[in-house]
Design an enzyme around this catalytic site. Structure first.
Site, PDB file in Angstrom:
ATOM      1  N   CYS A  97     -16.975 -28.926  18.936  1.00 31.92           N
ATOM      2  CA  CYS A  97     -15.637 -29.379  18.550  1.00 31.92           C
ATOM      3  C   CYS A  97     -14.531 -28.652  19.331  1.00 31.92           C
ATOM      4  O   CYS A  97     -14.352 -28.902  20.511  1.00 31.92           O
ATOM      5  CB  CYS A  97     -15.454 -29.241  17.044  1.00 31.92           C
ATOM      6  SG  CYS A  97     -14.086 -30.229  16.372  1.00 31.92           S
ATOM      7  N   HIS A 197     -20.481 -30.770  13.684  1.00 32.86           N
ATOM      8  CA  HIS A 197     -20.547 -29.576  12.841  1.00 32.86           C
ATOM      9  C   HIS A 197     -21.758 -29.707  11.923  1.00 32.86           C
ATOM     10  O   HIS A 197     -22.585 -30.590  12.083  1.00 32.86           O
ATOM     11  CB  HIS A 197     -19.284 -29.483  11.975  1.00 32.86           C
ATOM     12  CG  HIS A 197     -18.040 -29.190  12.740  1.00 32.86           C
ATOM     13  ND1 HIS A 197     -17.778 -27.969  13.322  1.00 32.86           N
ATOM     14  CD2 HIS A 197     -16.942 -29.961  12.995  1.00 32.86           C
ATOM     15  CE1 HIS A 197     -16.585 -27.995  13.895  1.00 32.86           C
ATOM     16  NE2 HIS A 197     -16.060 -29.201  13.721  1.00 32.86           N
TER      17      HIS A 197
END
Length: 249
Positions: A97, A197
């Site tokens: 990310c 994630h």
């Protein structure tokens, strides 16, 4: 590099640990230990000096926008040049990310404010008002092992890859890089960048092993990880993929 020990750098562990991304480090260590192999983990934080040449694998987790801004000043003290050199030298990197975004050229907010990143990979990110959030799944390209990965995404940035830069995979369900071109993440040299994630690796043992094997094989191209009995892990993985992909139809 020893064929029994992997030197792993955890870059900015205190600041880039959104949604339990530190769990990826634990997964690396455990899957090596189960095979009688070792992982030596070195944490490198803001203000620390780092010799990236001594590492086999570098992990960068995800963080919020203000954390990226704090870290950029530290990166520009010299870590950016060293990290770019390590990437071009073929070091294996997993970036999640915000860590993935920071390897690119810049992030431009929805209202036009631009934050320049380190430019290690030809990609850029544009902020939007709406977030891409929820469970998602993608299929890795052949060069990245070809496995199906399931994870959790939560980002408003839309990432676009430059010419000649390959995505990590193709979206099966969810937004991925930008919600429009069907791509997820990036695979450049031995960099694996993703929005996933979760942490991503415990839910995707095949993807984890491909990254580990990539790191080992940089020094010994004949290296192969001994197999593990992953029947339980794979059953859980397959059930989650079926659920996420099925919900998207």
């Amino acid at each position: 590099m020893s064929t029994t020990k992997l030197q792993i750098c955890h870059l900015y562990p205190d600041l880039l640990n959104l949604y339990g991304d530190r769990g990826n480090i634990l997964c690396f260590r455990r899957r090596l230990e189960w095979r009688g192999l070792e992982a030596e983990i070195t944490e490198v934080g803001a203000g620390d000096t780092a010799d990236f040449t001594r590492f086999d694998l570098i992990f960068i987790g995800g963080g919020q926008d203000f954390e990226q801004e704090v870290l950029l000043s530290d990166l520009r003290s010299g870590k950016d040049r060293e990290l770019k050199a390590a990437i071009e030298d073929g070091k294996t990197v997993l970036a999640i990310c915000g860590g993935y975004q920071m390897l690119g050229n810049y992030y431009k907010t929805w209202d036009g404010q631009q934050c320049d990143f380190i430019g290690a990979i030809d990609l850029y990110t544009i902020g939007s008002r709406e977030r891409m959030i929820g469970n998602f799944a993608f299929e890795c390209g052949a060069a990245s092992g070809g496995s199906t990965v399931v994870g959790f995404e939560n980002h408003s940035g839309k990432t676009y890859l430059g010419a000649g830069v390959e995505p990590l995979g193709r979206i099966l369900a969810g937004g991925g890089n930008n919600g429009s071109d069907g791509t997820e993440g990036v695979r450049y040299m031995n960099v694996f960048g993703t929005y996933s994630h979760g942490p991503v690796l415990p839910k995707n043992p095949e993807f984890c092993d491909h990254i580990l094997e990539t790191a080992f094989r940089r020094r010994d191209d004949s290296f192969r990880l001994p197999p593990l009995d992953d029947a339980v892990e794979r059953a859980a993985h397959d059930a989650m993929v079926k659920r996420v992909v099925g919900q998207s139809k």
